[in-house]
Structure formats: C-alpha cells, structure tokens
Design an enzyme around this catalytic site. Sequence first.
Site, PDB file in Angstrom:
ATOM      1  N   CYS A 154      -9.584 -16.928  20.327  1.00  0.00           N
ATOM      2  CA  CYS A 154      -8.285 -16.284  20.166  1.00  0.00           C
ATOM      3  C   CYS A 154      -7.366 -16.684  21.170  1.00  0.00           C
ATOM      4  CB  CYS A 154      -8.437 -14.622  20.159  1.00  0.00           C
ATOM      5  SG  CYS A 154      -6.688 -13.795  20.195  1.00  0.00           S
ATOM      6  N   CYS A 157      -5.119 -13.970  22.668  1.00  0.00           N
ATOM      7  CA  CYS A 157      -5.586 -13.065  23.681  1.00  0.00           C
ATOM      8  C   CYS A 157      -6.079 -13.860  24.968  1.00  0.00           C
ATOM      9  CB  CYS A 157      -7.095 -12.753  23.101  1.00  0.00           C
ATOM     10  SG  CYS A 157      -7.022 -11.827  21.524  1.00  0.00           S
ATOM     11  N   ASP A 158      -6.556 -15.078  25.119  1.00  0.00           N
ATOM     12  CA  ASP A 158      -6.895 -15.774  26.361  1.00  0.00           C
ATOM     13  C   ASP A 158      -6.059 -16.857  26.668  1.00  0.00           C
ATOM     14  OD1 ASP A 158      -9.007 -13.875  26.270  1.00  0.00           O
ATOM     15  OD2 ASP A 158     -10.152 -15.216  24.734  1.00  0.00           O
TER      16      ASP A 158
END
Length: 333
Positions: A154, A157-158
């Site tokens: 992701c 997300c990261d």
Amino acid sequence: MDMSLDFKLPQEAHLDLHSAPDTIYDVCILGGGPAGLTAAIYAARKQLDTVLISPNLGGQVLSTSGIENYMGFQFIQGAELAVKFSEQIGRFPLKIAQQQQATKVEKRDEKFAVYTDADQSLWCRAVIIATGKRWKNLNIPGEEQYRGRGVSYCSVCDGPFFKGKPVLVAGGGNSALTAAVDMLGLGSQVSVVNISPQWQADEVLLAQVQGRAELYAGHALREIHGDGGKVTGATLVPVKGGPEKTLAVAGVFIEIGLVPNTEVFKTVVDLNMAGEVNVNCMCQTSQPGIFAAGDCTNVPDKQIIIAAGEGAKAALSAYRFLKNIPADNPSCR
C-alpha cells in the site's frame, strides 16, 4: 503506517458479542467496506436488528489515494471518504463489532451461526457477506521476512516512509502505476517491474511514469534482499533469459492484484474459480438467507460506487427474505 480513523463511533455502537448470547439478530453483515456499510444503513432503515462485524470501517477505501469517480465528490481522499461513511452509520442503531472478522458460518435449522477470530459467536436469520479482497503475495524469498520492514502492499499507507528514497514497484496494472506516481510525487527514485512484456495500466497512467521512472517490462522480481532489519535491494530476472539485475532500493511495493476474502465461506456458498462468491442480480447466493455484495463477489468492475450499490441491493434482498416478500424480479437467476 496507521490508517485508523480519527472519527470514533459512539460507545454504545461497539459490541461485545458475549454480552447477549441468546440474541438472534435479523441480519449479520460481514465486512466494513463500502458494500458492508451501505448494507448496514439500508438494513437499519428497514428496522432490521442488524450487527456488523469487521476488522475496520472503510475497507480498501482506507488505503485508496485520490478518488474522482464517486458521485457527490469531485475529488476526495480515500481515508476522508471512509470517515464520512463511518459518521453516517453512526447515526443509526447498529451493533458493531470491530477489530474482528468471521471465521465460520454454519446453517442450523432456519438460522445461521457466525463465529469470529475473537472467539465470539452469534445467531442471525440472514447473512450479508461483504468481506472484500486483500492484496496478493508474490511468495518470493525475502517477501515475508521484510514485510512491514520495506515490503509494502500500500503506497498510500506506507509511501511517506520512503520519501526521497529509491523504491521498486512490482506490477503492471493501474494499481502499480498509481503507486509509482505516488512515489514520484514524494521525490523517490522509482523503478517498476512487470512480468508481462505489455503494460496493463491505462495510457494516462503510463504517460505519467514514462521518462520519470525506470520501467522493466518482461522481468520477474525474483528476490528481495535486506540486512536483516530492512530492505536493501531486489533482484530482477528477464523472463526470456538474460543477465539478472540487482537494484539498490529501500522499499518494495507489491501491487499485483487482489484475492477475495471468502475462504471461510466455501462450505456454505458457491464460489467461482477466482474464489469470488457467485451471486445473481439480487445479490442472492446459492444458500437461501445468505447474500453477498461488493468486491468479494463475481460482479464485474470492482469500484467503490458499484460496491455501495450492491450493498444496498443485498440489504433490500435480505429484508424481502426475512419478511417473506416476493422478489421485485422473480426471473432474476
């Protein structure tokens, strides 16, 4: 990266399933993405005693970056849309069991028993499966070892953890090229590896990375390397033969597609070859009383707006089933 919502549901909405062991709910909704949350609203508005079980509220929307094709919003971030979904269901008298998911569903007489990974269980008269999909794994050396330590599924997300650092994106479709664009926007040096010689992404995305990222079509990601604590590199191998190439990277984003979260339901409903729940145009499954909606089903085109619409259909079909109301379209098969 923690993608949990800042918005908190009212305390009374959270549920310990052990607190009312003799309760038989009208409908149990499994999954908290667009399909499950929409189904919950429709079920609540039909005055059905409804419980929703999900690891989170938002599903894949939580890890989606910009959304430009959901009606009512010209542009909205995925996490922001998930907050709006959660705020809306907070207005209805729903029972919600978060941070757990179904591990088994059994048909017993005219009811269903639902078990969760939190060692809880409940009874209901109808079930709506809306468990969505999860990211696929490559199953190559180093992937599991460095998961969460440089290996990610992701970029939303990261991605910020790798700002300005060299990264590799594995995949050739829209999700992979979107991840590449995200990382380019963070000032990272980006390489993209695609096992196919042809890119499957939309031309508009491909145009955004050509000349800005190193593209390795027709190459396989064979191994992810690290120093024992974090990712330090990755080895690529040409599919048609040739010398391998090792890239020095700090992060590897694996964007090769999704698989449905349906394994636990294969004993109660029919699944297709892809593992998706087979449904008809009324979201009915092979088991009377069990309905399904969203990305976990065989409905084509996995989109937020389609999942939400299917969730509404599933709830209305469950309502008709519980009230013995003839279907609007009896020819639907």
